[in-house]
Design an enzyme around this catalytic site. Structure first.
Site, mmCIF file in Angstrom:
data_model
loop_
_atom_site.group_PDB
_atom_site.id
_atom_site.type_symbol
_atom_site.label_atom_id
_atom_site.label_comp_id
_atom_site.label_asym_id
_atom_site.label_seq_id
_atom_site.Cartn_x
_atom_site.Cartn_y
_atom_site.Cartn_z
ATOM 1 N N GLU A 231 39.961 74.367 28.573
ATOM 2 C CA GLU A 231 40.354 75.160 27.414
ATOM 3 C C GLU A 231 39.098 75.348 26.582
ATOM 4 O O GLU A 231 38.591 74.405 25.973
ATOM 5 C CB GLU A 231 41.436 74.492 26.575
ATOM 6 C CG GLU A 231 41.915 75.411 25.462
ATOM 7 C CD GLU A 231 42.605 74.692 24.331
ATOM 8 O OE1 GLU A 231 42.363 75.106 23.167
ATOM 9 O OE2 GLU A 231 43.337 73.740 24.588
ATOM 10 N N CYS A 265 40.380 76.892 17.804
ATOM 11 C CA CYS A 265 40.054 77.736 18.952
ATOM 12 C C CYS A 265 40.924 78.980 18.970
ATOM 13 O O CYS A 265 40.511 80.030 19.474
ATOM 14 C CB CYS A 265 40.191 76.956 20.251
ATOM 15 S SG CYS A 265 41.802 76.186 20.488
#
Length: 461
Positions: A231, A265
């Site tokens: 990720e 993020c």
């Protein structure tokens, strides 16, 4: 070679704490304990594993005040916001435990006379979780809970900015009564981490971090034929259509851009607004942004804390300065935020207009409290600009038309498409990305798939 590391607090630049790096003998002992615990842990009935993990979640929830204090002191998130991470941690962990029986159930094809056929999910072995500092408990728990529920042992290497997160998580698993070796953590330097990824005792790596970090992890694991979940970064976009509820869009997008000082993020870093509502949207967005209070994060009235380190704030200042030199306009006067100080981690929020995709601030991940807003003529232009990015984590659409959201969502290059919300992980849905936002899946029943291997049983009667 350094044998210890300091955690520098973004609150005042002082040394918050010092920890020793694990040496080679400690790493070897940790791997040996994890390997020794595999059979016993995987051999427990799933219901027993889930009960133990549920107790660990209970312990973490009960430790909410300690967790919130650790988050604030290590990364600078306002103490008024830090407890929310425990709420999210509990939601995700309990959901992943609740769906474990379904996710790990045998898969049976159509019956065939004279045969018993099924596919069974088995644990991989030892899972290495490499967790980041920005949401130190949420990001770690995404992989830890399903990995353990599936029967794996877990070794956690947390960011050197947030070692307390690893230690608090370990305390919870000890309190819950997990057998020795099932969950462990190591404090490691960069080279030692890559060496651990390359070690034959590691069977899967779950990494959350930068694109450069993801490349290093892939390189270290090359040739080992193990799974690597990545990720990575994001430059998440929002599109506000002409039919949107403007007030609701402003309220949620301001929060999506500036919560955790923009260090998410999946935070909002660029916004495209239909020209029909663009002036109204921008005015309301700026007015709400001005209500933030930048200050010491242990002050309960602070709503915007410092970035994690002064160098991170300087990076964002550089993006802003460069954009202004290229013709952008800043709509927020930093003087409204007296705590903003050059060469410090404290940075005022900023809203930029007259921006374009030649500017770094519109294509390079900022990870700070800045957002660029552009007017667009309609859906086609918005789609083109939203997809004009090396990243593809999430995208949000603000509209009253669900059919339009689905139609646009099919064309968006993103792992998650939101309608009328942003900056959120639903544990019932797969968390994944495309392009430089990485690969692999966390959360949902699909999150269990990459943490297990399939064994087929073909039994003739």
């Amino acid at each position: 070679m350094k044998t210890s590391f300091d955690v520098i607090s973004p609150l005042d630049g002082s040394v918050l704490l010092t920890r020793d790096y694990a040496d080679a003998a400690q790493v070897a002992d940790t791997l040996a304990l994890a390997r020794a615990a595999r059979g016993t842990w995987a051999g427990l009935p799933l219901s027993d594993r889930l009960a133990l993990l549920g107790r660990a979640v209970d312990a973490l929830v009960a430790d909410k005040a300690r967790i919130a204090d650790a988050i604030t002191r290590q990364i600078g998130r306002p103490i008024a916001h830090s407890p929310f991470e425990v709420r999210g941690l509990e939601e995700r962990a309990r959901h992943m435990l609740a769906i474990a029986h379904e996710a790990l159930a045998d898969i049976r094809p159509e019956p065939k006379p004279g045969f018993c056929r099924f596919m069974r999910r088995e644990p991989l072995g030892t899972v290495l979780v490499l967790a980041p500092w920005n949401y130190p408990f949420l990001t770690a728990i995404n992989s830890i809970i399903p990995a353990l529920a599936a029967g794996n042992t877990v070794i956690l290497k947390h960011s050197s900015q947030t070692p307390l997160a690893a230690e608090i998580l370990a305390d919870a698993f000890v309190a819950a009564g997990l057998p020795e070796g099932v969950f462990q953590y190591l404090h490691l330097a960069h080279d030692a981490t890559l060496a651990l990824v390359a070690d034959s005792a590691i069977d899967f790596v779950a990494f959350t971090g930068s694109v450069a970090g993801g490349r290093a992890i892939e390189h270290a694991a090359a040739g080992r034929f193990i799974g690597v979940g990545l990720e990575l970064g994001g430059k998440d976009a929002a599109y506000v259509r002409a039919d949107a509820d403007v007030d609701a869009a402003v309220e949620n997008l301001v929060d999506g851009a500036f919560f955790n000082a923009g260090q998410s993020c999946c935070g909002i870093e660029r916004i495209y607004v239909d020209t029909v509502i663009y002036p109204r949207f921008v005015d309301a967005f700026v007015a709400l942004t001005r209500q933030y209070r930048l200050g010491h994060p242990q002050d309960a009235s602070t709503t915007l804390g410092p970035l994690v380190r002064a160098s991170a704030a300087e990076f964002v200042r550089g993006q802003i300065s460069e954009a202004l030199a290229q013709g952008a306009r800043a709509l927020i006067d930093p003087a409204l935020f007296p705590a903003d100080a050059a060469a410090s981690a404290y940075l005022a929020p900023q809203v930029l207009v007259d921006v374009n995709h030649r500017m770094r601030v519109m294509h390079e991940e900022s990870f700070g409290p800045v957002v660029g807003i552009m007017p667009v003529a309609g859906d086609a232009e918005a789609l083109q600009l939203m997809n004009d990015s090396r990243y593809g984590l999430t995208a949000s659409l603000w509209t009253r038309d669900e059919d339009a959201a689905i139609r646009l969502g099919r064309a968006l290059q993103a792992g998650t498409v939101f309608m009328n919300r942003c900056d959120y992980l639903d544990p019932a849905l797969a968390w994944t990305g495309v392009k430089d936002s990485g690969r692999g899946i966390a959360l949902s029943t699909l999150g269990y798939a990459q943490l297990t291997r399939i064994k087929s049983f073909h039994l003739k009667g």
